[in-house]
Design a protein around this motif. Sequence first.
Motif, short mmCIF file in Angstrom:
data_model
loop_
_atom_site.label_atom_id
_atom_site.label_comp_id
_atom_site.label_asym_id
_atom_site.label_seq_id
_atom_site.Cartn_x
_atom_site.Cartn_y
_atom_site.Cartn_z
N TYR A 28 -0.49 5.75 17.14
CA TYR A 28 0.90 5.81 16.71
C TYR A 28 0.96 6.25 15.25
O TYR A 28 -0.02 6.14 14.50
CB TYR A 28 1.61 4.48 16.92
N GLU A 29 2.11 6.79 14.88
CA GLU A 29 2.31 7.30 13.54
C GLU A 29 3.70 6.92 13.04
O GLU A 29 4.64 6.77 13.84
CB GLU A 29 2.17 8.83 13.50
N VAL A 30 3.82 6.76 11.73
CA VAL A 30 5.11 6.50 11.10
C VAL A 30 5.33 7.55 10.02
O VAL A 30 4.45 7.76 9.18
CB VAL A 30 5.18 5.09 10.49
N PHE A 31 6.47 8.22 10.07
CA PHE A 31 6.80 9.27 9.10
C PHE A 31 8.06 8.90 8.33
O PHE A 31 9.01 8.35 8.89
CB PHE A 31 7.06 10.60 9.80
N ILE A 83 0.86 -1.19 0.00
CA ILE A 83 0.00 0.00 0.00
C ILE A 83 0.89 1.23 0.00
O ILE A 83 1.55 1.53 0.99
CB ILE A 83 -0.95 0.02 1.21
N LEU A 84 0.92 1.94 -1.12
CA LEU A 84 1.70 3.17 -1.20
C LEU A 84 0.99 4.28 -0.44
O LEU A 84 -0.24 4.30 -0.35
CB LEU A 84 1.87 3.58 -2.67
N PRO A 85 1.75 5.23 0.11
CA PRO A 85 1.10 6.36 0.81
C PRO A 85 0.32 7.22 -0.16
O PRO A 85 0.64 7.30 -1.34
CB PRO A 85 2.29 7.13 1.40
N ALA A 86 -0.73 7.85 0.36
CA ALA A 86 -1.54 8.74 -0.48
C ALA A 86 -0.72 9.96 -0.88
O ALA A 86 0.21 10.36 -0.20
CB ALA A 86 -2.80 9.16 0.26
N ARG A 87 -1.07 10.55 -2.00
CA ARG A 87 -0.40 11.76 -2.44
C ARG A 87 -0.90 12.95 -1.63
O ARG A 87 -1.97 12.92 -1.04
CB ARG A 87 -0.64 12.00 -3.93
N ILE A 88 -0.11 14.01 -1.66
CA ILE A 88 -0.45 15.23 -0.94
C ILE A 88 -1.21 16.12 -1.90
O ILE A 88 -0.63 16.69 -2.81
CB ILE A 88 0.82 15.95 -0.46
N ASP A 99 11.27 -4.16 5.78
CA ASP A 99 11.16 -5.21 4.78
C ASP A 99 10.35 -6.37 5.35
O ASP A 99 10.82 -7.10 6.23
CB ASP A 99 12.55 -5.68 4.37
N ASN A 100 9.12 -6.53 4.87
CA ASN A 100 8.27 -7.58 5.43
C ASN A 100 8.61 -8.97 4.90
O ASN A 100 7.95 -9.95 5.24
CB ASN A 100 6.78 -7.26 5.22
N SER A 101 9.65 -9.06 4.05
CA SER A 101 10.09 -10.38 3.60
C SER A 101 11.17 -10.96 4.52
O SER A 101 11.49 -12.14 4.45
CB SER A 101 10.64 -10.29 2.16
N LYS A 102 11.74 -10.10 5.37
CA LYS A 102 12.75 -10.57 6.33
C LYS A 102 12.03 -11.01 7.60
O LYS A 102 11.18 -10.29 8.11
CB LYS A 102 13.76 -9.46 6.64
N PHE A 110 1.24 -2.37 9.91
CA PHE A 110 2.53 -1.69 9.94
C PHE A 110 3.46 -2.25 8.88
O PHE A 110 4.08 -1.51 8.11
CB PHE A 110 3.18 -1.82 11.33
N TRP A 111 3.59 -3.57 8.81
CA TRP A 111 4.53 -4.18 7.88
C TRP A 111 4.09 -3.98 6.43
O TRP A 111 4.93 -3.85 5.53
CB TRP A 111 4.70 -5.66 8.20
N ASN A 112 2.78 -3.98 6.19
CA ASN A 112 2.29 -3.77 4.82
C ASN A 112 2.53 -2.34 4.34
O ASN A 112 3.00 -2.11 3.22
CB ASN A 112 0.80 -4.09 4.73
N MET A 113 2.22 -1.37 5.19
CA MET A 113 2.28 0.03 4.76
C MET A 113 3.67 0.62 4.84
O MET A 113 3.99 1.58 4.11
CB MET A 113 1.30 0.87 5.58
N CYS A 114 4.53 0.09 5.69
CA CYS A 114 5.89 0.63 5.82
C CYS A 114 6.90 -0.14 5.00
O CYS A 114 8.06 0.29 4.89
CB CYS A 114 6.31 0.64 7.29
N HIS A 115 6.50 -1.25 4.42
CA HIS A 115 7.40 -2.06 3.60
C HIS A 115 8.01 -1.20 2.49
O HIS A 115 7.32 -0.48 1.78
CB HIS A 115 6.63 -3.22 2.97
#
Length: 517
Positions: free
Chosen positions: A509-512, A282-287, A413-416, A381-386
């Motif tokens: 929580y948030e991830v930037f 899931i790519l982040p949404a555009r601004i 990396d959700n493959s590790k 978390f792992w899907n969106m931050c991958h």
Amino acid sequence: MSFKFFDKLSKDFTELLNDKKEYNVIIEVDKGGNRKSFIAHSVILRYRSPYFDKELENVITNKNNIKTIIKPNISAQIFEIILKYIYGGIINIENMDTKTIYELMVNANELELKELSAKLESYLIEFKASWLRTHFSLVYRSIFDGNDFEDLKNFYNDIIAKYPNLIFESEDFTSLQETALISILKRDDLKVEEIKFWNYIIKWGIAQNPTLPANSEEWSNENFKVLKITLQQCLPLIRYFHIPGEDIWKKVKPYKKILEEQLWDDLTQYFMYPNQPVKSLILPARIISTPNLSSRTRTIPNLTSTPNLISSPNLISSPNLPSRTISTPNSTVSTIINRKHIAEISSWVDRKSAIYSLANIPYKFQLILRGSGDGFHPKTFWNMCHGHARTIVVAKVAGTEEIVGGYNPLTWDNSKRGVFMKTNDSFIFSLKNGNIQDSILSRVINSRKALFYSDDPNIYGPCFGNCQFMMESKVSDFTKDKQCRCDYYLNCYENPIRTTSDEFSILDYEVFKIIKK
């Protein structure tokens, strides 16, 4: 002590161009009535230009030991300037018109005169920006043939980010090079609804295959396969999960055969059960500047900056231009951290002893994930931050209002699975907040165990060190059970970031992603 006579050296070498005694190369340029021949010396051409070095290797010497190179696509005027630069290292552009400078830059790049090409590129951006905007179509389409002109590409893509209709609604949009289209689609700051990007790439892809039937309902499987191959570099750049469900059904579904089967299955599931994890990235949404977007589509702005205005009247008067988004002191993306926190974290990333002032924060924080908007399942978390590197995780502790977090310079990396990750640059922290008097920074001291990528993404989220900051939930929701922890004992990071090792749940929580301005 040394005496340097570069002016005399330059003049003497330039005079060689008028010496017909020792030359061994003829270069024919231009065509028709403008065709002209120049004499040159192979030893100078080879050492000054990698292009001529390779050309001369492949040219056969005639009976007079002369090699001839033919360049019909370079004008005699431009080549004469370039040749004098090759010999004397000097170019005077004081009275040169801008179009000639632009052509000089392009031809210098073709002849692999990188120093000259880069200097002219910088000059055009710094001093001739108005001309570049006015000649948008001419220049933009000519700079994407290779991997050069990165500064010009960024210059134009910054304009497109503000005024996307300049390219997408132009009459010759479908003639845009694939590399240029990809460069645009990669940007996070394009102010266009995502479904429009889907429509644009479909339009572009069909235009590249004029034999496709006009009515897509009549397409065969082979027709869809042709379109899929054409768009294989573009399709992964669409932010599908940020397109409204109605548009997915009406506009994407007719072309679902060009999508991977897993992606279509995940899209279907996502709109039925939005809080359930999916396998697709899931790519982040555009601004974009639409006022009723969710907050995760925006970037924390530089509140001290003033928007750059484009001076070209042709751009300003365009009826298709979207309204500007102007940052105000009350605007913010994060519901957890503020501007002072951002300045503090940025100074830690750069290992500065003093905290950056609010006016000089060198980074923007781009939101990737927010629990209250995207869900608290660890797998989310792992899907969106991958695939994202240089990220900050911040969490608000339930019951205490503490803000804890960590910085990961590596790529999630959700493959590790079940491995420690090595880095010397990560850190964990707690931030000043209400009753918390001072922020605490704790840098990694055991680089071999800086982070742990868990083997169970249904239970574990981010983990720094050996549980010195870890988000965990045995019921797959970080807010539901007290399993998150900041263990007090020291083994991987310098200092404890809490005064207790008690486990806790989180409020949010948030991830930037940290991006250099």
